[in-house]
Scaffold this active site. Structure first.
Site, PDB file in Angstrom:
ATOM      1  N   TRP A 124       0.818  -1.207   0.000  1.00 33.07           N
ATOM      2  CA  TRP A 124       0.000   0.000   0.000  1.00 33.07           C
ATOM      3  C   TRP A 124       0.856   1.263   0.000  1.00 33.07           C
ATOM      4  O   TRP A 124       0.549   2.237  -0.684  1.00 33.07           O
ATOM      5  CB  TRP A 124      -0.993  -0.049   1.177  1.00 33.07           C
ATOM      6  N   ARG A 177      12.639   1.010   5.761  1.00 34.81           N
ATOM      7  CA  ARG A 177      13.776   0.599   6.593  1.00 34.81           C
ATOM      8  C   ARG A 177      14.882   0.041   5.684  1.00 34.81           C
ATOM      9  O   ARG A 177      14.594  -0.703   4.737  1.00 34.81           O
ATOM     10  CB  ARG A 177      13.350  -0.470   7.601  1.00 34.81           C
ATOM     11  N   LYS A 217      -5.490  -0.160   8.344  1.00 40.59           N
ATOM     12  CA  LYS A 217      -6.768  -0.614   8.853  1.00 40.59           C
ATOM     13  C   LYS A 217      -6.528  -1.523  10.045  1.00 40.59           C
ATOM     14  O   LYS A 217      -6.131  -2.672   9.882  1.00 40.59           O
ATOM     15  CB  LYS A 217      -7.530  -1.350   7.745  1.00 40.59           C
ATOM     16  N   GLY A 266     -11.250   2.501   2.715  1.00 42.43           N
ATOM     17  CA  GLY A 266     -12.168   2.132   1.632  1.00 42.43           C
ATOM     18  C   GLY A 266     -11.573   1.100   0.708  1.00 42.43           C
ATOM     19  O   GLY A 266     -10.439   0.667   0.890  1.00 42.43           O
ATOM     20  N   LYS A 300     -13.524  -4.794   9.234  1.00 42.20           N
ATOM     21  CA  LYS A 300     -13.784  -5.577   8.010  1.00 42.20           C
ATOM     22  C   LYS A 300     -12.772  -6.709   7.867  1.00 42.20           C
ATOM     23  O   LYS A 300     -13.063  -7.723   7.237  1.00 42.20           O
ATOM     24  CB  LYS A 300     -13.847  -4.660   6.778  1.00 42.20           C
ATOM     25  N   ASP A 343     -15.946  -2.192   1.515  1.00 42.41           N
ATOM     26  CA  ASP A 343     -14.678  -2.911   1.400  1.00 42.41           C
ATOM     27  C   ASP A 343     -14.897  -4.431   1.424  1.00 42.41           C
ATOM     28  O   ASP A 343     -13.930  -5.194   1.389  1.00 42.41           O
ATOM     29  CB  ASP A 343     -13.751  -2.491   2.549  1.00 42.41           C
ATOM     30  N   SER A 365      -7.538 -11.170  -0.921  1.00 42.57           N
ATOM     31  CA  SER A 365      -7.608 -10.692   0.458  1.00 42.57           C
ATOM     32  C   SER A 365      -6.770 -11.560   1.401  1.00 42.57           C
ATOM     33  O   SER A 365      -7.006 -12.756   1.553  1.00 42.57           O
ATOM     34  CB  SER A 365      -9.055 -10.703   0.950  1.00 42.57           C
ATOM     35  N   ASN A 405      -6.640 -11.421   4.681  1.00 43.59           N
ATOM     36  CA  ASN A 405      -7.420 -11.880   5.831  1.00 43.59           C
ATOM     37  C   ASN A 405      -8.332 -13.052   5.453  1.00 43.59           C
ATOM     38  O   ASN A 405      -8.458 -14.014   6.200  1.00 43.59           O
ATOM     39  CB  ASN A 405      -8.233 -10.717   6.412  1.00 43.59           C
ATOM     40  N   GLU A 410      -3.888  -9.135   9.852  1.00 43.39           N
ATOM     41  CA  GLU A 410      -4.158  -8.003  10.750  1.00 43.39           C
ATOM     42  C   GLU A 410      -5.442  -8.227  11.553  1.00 43.39           C
ATOM     43  O   GLU A 410      -5.568  -7.797  12.707  1.00 43.39           O
ATOM     44  CB  GLU A 410      -4.260  -6.702   9.941  1.00 43.39           C
TER      45      GLU A 410
END
Lengths: 320, 320
Positions: free
Chosen positions: A11, A31, A102, A131, A186, A238, A248, A250, A268
């Site tokens: 991202w 880093r 998020k 979003g 989400k 989302d 995705s 997740n 996450e």
């Protein structure tokens, strides 16, 4: 405008690519030892995009931040507190920070803007960018709608004006609390969706969407936000990317977990489920889906038993 | 209980299969000349299920209805008025009718329970059965959640008590208007989703869900219903099956239309879009997604232009 992007993962690198494309002067920090950073430094590319030579890469946060007016942060949510604290060594007064993550702080249940502002010693401004939207689509010119929110309507408008394009249409958010909780939550719904995929019950994703939004709307309302925010772009909007997409993280994590397959790293949503259960207790709001996801992840409960119980419990009204 | 099922298509045959499975005495009616009926008569099977020999098949509506306490109707929504009118030849007093269709009368915008009760000359009771669920899943023991709604809470409860099982968990609806509009409208969203698939913009389905629910919630609220009903099982809860499933007839229709491919027959959402535009005018509520879908279908507008315009129009607040 001079902008800085802190974080060079999927991202972060997209924000740099996008900000450069719409005409901003971009410095991106990573880093020195990060694999992502080293690869970008080597050939200005990663799995998703090619960075133009105009994007300045640096491993010095000071160098990235000092001349930037607007600073985007896209690092792991659980690392935000420590990272924000280290920023205090710099002169930050009146700079605008846009958090592009998020999550919620797992140990405290706090929202990321809360965590950030608790640490900041200078008077800075803070907003969020949430979003739907796949990096893969944006770089192929497939547009989407996203949301900027903050507690200051003028700030929100200024950020939207600086970032909107034919590729991303930004809506103004009006409920920072609701959008932060929703954007984080989400990922938990995404894990539950993956578990449904894993046990062969994908058709319960319809019920998951209806019950998941209801559960989160109830929490946001009790916390003082607007329940309708959950049904906006930041949470429900989302779901395509999180509940249904093959990409995705997740969802894939939940699917692998249910099938007892190995997975690279925790999603996450695992930390977010813990954070939401803290809020559930603090505010006295039942969150049965979060509870079920956490129980499967942390207590080794059977996913099929937990999820079927969740949706098939005794008859009751839709409004509860 | 003695029940009748009027209609022997995919959903009618499923209701017969299901009512028989949970212990009711079932008579199912189909038109003598219907292909579906003839196939069931021949070998008690169709593409989805095998009917037990206990299900009585008949082409006489009178035979099916006269001794039934509860009558399920699953025919094409646009044929309901004429069909209901013909039922008046029988003694129907105090019988319960459950409408198992998702549509609105195209010419008037009226809800199906309105259409039905306008035609009925006897004092009958009417309810609806809506929500998600694939026949293919139910017959493979994969459960789901659905909704019964009516204007009479006792009636709703009695139907739920008669129909609930480990396979289908029924929730009580509390907003007949909202659930009827919502169940019908999801087919229009399904066509829009198919068009997004057709033009390669599937990732806009997230925004479609957020904006589609908002649009329908606004209509339901203005009509006197509860805007939150749209976010329940009857509308949002049916999006998995309609917006994302390969099986959804409306989604497939929208996709074929956008790609200019041939399709067998018009999807129900085509008539529903017309009906919703009537309501839009009557109640003074803008329905941009319905408008765009109808404009592509009826005025030969370009789907990409219409849909991109819809989501990418000038910046504004999420609340509008």
């Amino acid at each position: 405008m001079k902008v800085a992007v802190l974080g060079c993962g999927r991202w972060g690198s997209f924000i740099s690519w996008y900000a450069d494309k719409i005409g901003h002067e971009v410095a991106m920090w990573g880093r020195a030892e990060s694999k992502n950073y080293r690869r970008l430094l080597l050939d200005r590319t990663n799995d998703y995009l090619v960075l133009s030579s105009a994007v300045h890469l640096t491993n010095s946060v000071i160098e990235a931040v000092e001349s930037a007016e607007m600073i985007f942060i896209a690092i792991s949510a659980q690392e935000l507190r420590g990272f924000a604290n280290r920023l205090n060594d710099m002169e930050l007064s009146n700079k605008t920070f846009v958090l592009c993550m998020k999550g919620l702080e797992s140990e405290s249940g706090k929202r990321l803007t809360q965590v950030f502002m608790e640490e900041m010693k200078s008077p800075v401004k803070v907003a969020i960018w949430v979003g739907p939207g796949h990096v893969q689509d944006f770089t192929n010119d497939i547009p989407n709608c996203m949301v900027i929110d903050s507690e200051d309507a003028d700030l929100t408008k200024r950020i939207v004006d600086s970032l909107g394009s034919e590729t991303i249409r930004f809506y103004y958010g009006h409920d920072l609390l609701g959008n932060e909780i929703g954007a984080a939550a989400k990922n938990v719904i995404g894990i539950a969706a993956g578990m449904l995929d894993g046990i062969g019950y994908a058709s319960l994703k319809g019920a998951l969407m209806a019950r998941g939004t209801k559960e989160m709307a109830r929490l946001v309302k009790t916390m003082g936000g607007d329940e309708l925010t959950i049904y906006g772009l930041g949470h429900l909007g989302d779901y395509e990317a999180t509940v249904f997409s093959k990409h995705s993280h997740n969802r894939r994590f939940g699917e692998a977990f249910a099938k007892k397959e190995p997975f690279e790293k925790l999603a996450e949503g695992v930390a977010t489920a813990k954070a939401l259960l803290r809020l559930s207790e603090q505010y006295g709001v039942e969150l049965p889906i979060c509870q079920a996801v956490d129980s499967v992840l942390s207590e080794d409960s059977d996913p099929k038993e937990q999820l079927v119980r969740l949706f098939m419990r005794p008859v009751k009204s839709e409004n509860v």
